[in-house]
Design a protein around this motif. Structure first.
Motif, PDB file in Angstrom:
ATOM      1  N   ARG A   1       0.595  -1.140  -0.259  1.00 56.65           N
ATOM      2  CA  ARG A   1      -0.048  -0.062   0.109  1.00 56.65           C
ATOM      3  C   ARG A   1       0.589   1.162   0.143  1.00 56.65           C
ATOM      4  N   VAL A   2       2.219   1.124  -0.118  1.00 57.13           N
ATOM      5  CA  VAL A   2       3.014   2.333   0.486  1.00 57.13           C
ATOM      6  C   VAL A   2       4.198   2.034  -0.734  1.00 57.13           C
ATOM      7  N   SER A   3       4.580   2.848  -0.983  1.00 55.86           N
ATOM      8  CA  SER A   3       5.865   3.284  -2.137  1.00 55.86           C
ATOM      9  C   SER A   3       6.406   4.706  -1.333  1.00 55.86           C
ATOM     10  N   ILE A   4       7.927   4.163  -1.110  1.00 60.83           N
ATOM     11  CA  ILE A   4       8.574   5.431  -0.790  1.00 60.83           C
ATOM     12  C   ILE A   4       9.938   5.312  -2.047  1.00 60.83           C
ATOM     13  N   THR A   5      10.403   6.261  -2.964  1.00 65.67           N
ATOM     14  CA  THR A   5      11.403   6.740  -3.663  1.00 65.67           C
ATOM     15  C   THR A   5      11.730   7.846  -3.198  1.00 65.67           C
ATOM     16  N   THR A   6      13.725   8.160  -4.538  1.00 62.91           N
ATOM     17  CA  THR A   6      13.541   9.266  -4.012  1.00 62.91           C
ATOM     18  C   THR A   6      13.766  10.088  -6.005  1.00 62.91           C
ATOM     19  N   ASP A   7      14.518  11.438  -6.034  1.00 64.71           N
ATOM     20  CA  ASP A   7      14.606  11.393  -7.229  1.00 64.71           C
ATOM     21  C   ASP A   7      15.119  12.480  -6.953  1.00 64.71           C
ATOM     22  N   GLU A   8      16.716  12.145  -6.732  1.00 68.48           N
ATOM     23  CA  GLU A   8      18.174  12.376  -6.786  1.00 68.48           C
ATOM     24  C   GLU A   8      18.262  14.031  -6.971  1.00 68.48           C
ATOM     25  N   SER A   9      17.874  13.802  -8.551  1.00 65.77           N
ATOM     26  CA  SER A   9      18.361  15.607  -8.864  1.00 65.77           C
ATOM     27  C   SER A   9      17.852  16.537  -8.131  1.00 65.77           C
ATOM     28  N   ARG A  10      16.517  16.069  -7.508  1.00 64.98           N
ATOM     29  CA  ARG A  10      15.606  16.697  -6.664  1.00 64.98           C
ATOM     30  C   ARG A  10      16.184  17.397  -5.222  1.00 64.98           C
ATOM     31  N   SER A  11      16.783  15.984  -4.733  1.00 63.19           N
ATOM     32  CA  SER A  11      17.589  15.718  -3.435  1.00 63.19           C
ATOM     33  C   SER A  11      16.054  15.103  -2.896  1.00 63.19           C
ATOM     34  N   THR A  12      15.187  14.667  -2.869  1.00 62.62           N
ATOM     35  CA  THR A  12      13.779  14.871  -2.248  1.00 62.62           C
ATOM     36  C   THR A  12      13.618  13.519  -2.242  1.00 62.62           C
ATOM     37  N   SER A  13      12.579  12.841  -0.735  1.00 62.14           N
ATOM     38  CA  SER A  13      12.708  11.700  -1.141  1.00 62.14           C
ATOM     39  C   SER A  13      10.491  11.761  -0.995  1.00 62.14           C
ATOM     40  N   TYR A  14      10.283  11.002  -1.222  1.00 64.08           N
ATOM     41  CA  TYR A  14       8.636  10.653  -1.489  1.00 64.08           C
ATOM     42  C   TYR A  14       7.393   9.533  -0.736  1.00 64.08           C
ATOM     43  N   MET A  15       6.677   9.761  -0.510  1.00 63.24           N
ATOM     44  CA  MET A  15       5.896   8.457   0.369  1.00 63.24           C
ATOM     45  C   MET A  15       4.827   8.731  -0.343  1.00 63.24           C
ATOM     46  N   GLU A  16       4.566   7.613  -1.008  1.00 58.94           N
ATOM     47  CA  GLU A  16       2.616   6.984  -1.050  1.00 58.94           C
ATOM     48  C   GLU A  16       2.172   6.063  -1.234  1.00 58.94           C
ATOM     49  N   LEU A  17       1.668   6.595  -0.333  1.00 63.43           N
ATOM     50  CA  LEU A  17       0.487   5.976   0.412  1.00 63.43           C
ATOM     51  C   LEU A  17      -0.921   5.812  -0.742  1.00 63.43           C
ATOM     52  N   ASN A  18      -1.525   4.616  -0.929  1.00 61.83           N
ATOM     53  CA  ASN A  18      -2.403   4.414  -0.981  1.00 61.83           C
ATOM     54  C   ASN A  18      -3.553   3.536  -0.803  1.00 61.83           C
ATOM     55  N   ILE A  19      -5.121   3.801  -1.246  1.00 65.72           N
ATOM     56  CA  ILE A  19      -6.242   3.310  -0.899  1.00 65.72           C
ATOM     57  C   ILE A  19      -6.667   4.419   0.678  1.00 65.72           C
ATOM     58  N   LEU A  20      -6.377   5.395   0.471  1.00 65.98           N
ATOM     59  CA  LEU A  20      -6.594   6.005   1.945  1.00 65.98           C
ATOM     60  C   LEU A  20      -7.596   5.612   2.651  1.00 65.98           C
ATOM     61  N   ARG A  21      -7.679   5.122   4.048  1.00 72.74           N
ATOM     62  CA  ARG A  21      -8.995   5.268   5.283  1.00 72.74           C
ATOM     63  C   ARG A  21      -9.064   5.802   5.927  1.00 72.74           C
ATOM     64  N   SER A  22      -9.956   6.593   6.772  1.00 71.21           N
ATOM     65  CA  SER A  22     -10.067   7.303   8.161  1.00 71.21           C
ATOM     66  C   SER A  22      -8.815   6.868   9.066  1.00 71.21           C
ATOM     67  N   ALA A  23      -8.643   5.847   9.245  1.00 74.93           N
ATOM     68  CA  ALA A  23      -7.333   5.087   9.891  1.00 74.93           C
ATOM     69  C   ALA A  23      -6.030   6.198   9.731  1.00 74.93           C
ATOM     70  N   ASP A  24      -5.727   6.787   8.440  1.00 72.42           N
ATOM     71  CA  ASP A  24      -4.278   7.090   7.765  1.00 72.42           C
ATOM     72  C   ASP A  24      -4.049   8.329   7.809  1.00 72.42           C
ATOM     73  N   THR A  25      -5.525   9.086   8.240  1.00 77.35           N
ATOM     74  CA  THR A  25      -5.728  10.845   9.358  1.00 77.35           C
ATOM     75  C   THR A  25      -4.531  10.906   9.842  1.00 77.35           C
ATOM     76  N   ALA A  26      -3.067  11.210   9.895  1.00 78.04           N
ATOM     77  CA  ALA A  26      -1.742  10.974  10.417  1.00 78.04           C
ATOM     78  C   ALA A  26      -1.708  12.299   9.915  1.00 78.04           C
ATOM     79  N   VAL A  27       0.113  13.057  11.174  1.00 76.43           N
ATOM     80  CA  VAL A  27       0.762  13.956  11.269  1.00 76.43           C
ATOM     81  C   VAL A  27       2.467  12.735  10.169  1.00 76.43           C
TER      82      VAL A  27
END
Lengths: 110, 124
Positions: free
Chosen positions: B67-93
């Motif tokens: 359900r989760v995918s963590i990736t990076t773009d080194e050219s932008r020095s950035t990491s991304y976290m994508e969470l799919n099929i969201l439900r109310s229990a995913d409400t969080a910081v």
């Protein structure tokens, strides 16, 4: 991976000492001396206070200390101060590039 | 020292996806691995996964496998976290947090610094 077990709350008066326990299993705390402790004030990001069981990062008061016995790690805060009031979380390496956190302990300075 | 700056708050519908970014500034992106950790309202911290940017390899907690995918773009020095099929229990910081790498590229087991967090609210 089950969360590490911490007491929900502890309290102490200024100047006193308190200890927060963090109980895991032989798959995490018991095997690896790689427990860290974080302090979190409301609305803020966690801050590293202890790492590798008993080491303090630069800038962290020596009133904070860590220890471990078997599957249980502990954080001791001596000479409690009002600013120590916060939530505290333990975290252990659990092997195979995974980590597990404790449920957190709310420290109240009376 | 590398600082971590995360993207802004998001409001999502149940069943949708969210992608949170974490930009490293002030240092060398490749000197760190990044964990993603979440904290539901009034709850504790929950480790979600880790990525080592120089290798591009990610490892995920069992609770989030598939359900989760963590990736990076080194050219932008950035990491991304994508969470799919969201439900109310995913409400969080959601936090990104760094682990130093040693000279051999091994991950230091200690998270030594955290981003400021991104609030994701899942609500219909």
């Amino acid at each position: 991976q089950s969360a590490l077990t911490q007491p929900a709350s502890v309290s102490g008066s200024p100047g006193q000492s308190i200890t927060i326990s963090c109980t895991g299993t032989s798959s995490d705390v018991g095997t690896y001396n790689l427990v860290s402790w974080y302090q979190q004030h409301p609305g803020k990001a966690p801050k590293l206070m202890i790492y590798e069981g008993n080491k303090r990062p630069s800038g962290v008061s020596n009133r904070f200390s860590g220890s471990k016995s078997g599957n249980t790690a502990s954080l001791t805060i001596s000479g409690l101060q009002a600013e120590d009031e916060a939530d505290y979380y333990c975290c252990s390496y659990a092997g195979s590039s995974t980590w597990v956190f404790g449920g957190g302990t709310k420290l109240t300075v009376l | 020292q590398v600082q971590l700056v995360q993207s802004g708050a998001e409001v999502k519908k149940p069943g949708s996806s969210v992608k949170v970014s974490c930009k490293a500034s002030g240092g060398t992106f490749s000197r760190y691995a990044l964990s993603w950790v979440r904290q539901a309202p009034g709850q504790g911290l929950e480790w979600m996964g880790l990525i080592i940017p120089i290798f591009g390899t990610a490892n995920y907690a069992q609770n989030f496998q598939g359900r989760v995918s963590i990736t990076t773009d080194e050219s932008r020095s950035t990491s991304y976290m994508e969470l799919n099929i969201l439900r109310s229990a995913d409400t969080a910081v959601y936090y990104c947090a760094r682990h130093p790498l040693n000279l051999q590229g091994q991950v230091d087991p200690t998270i030594d610094f955290w981003g400021q967090g991104t609030l994701v609210t899942v609500s219909s």
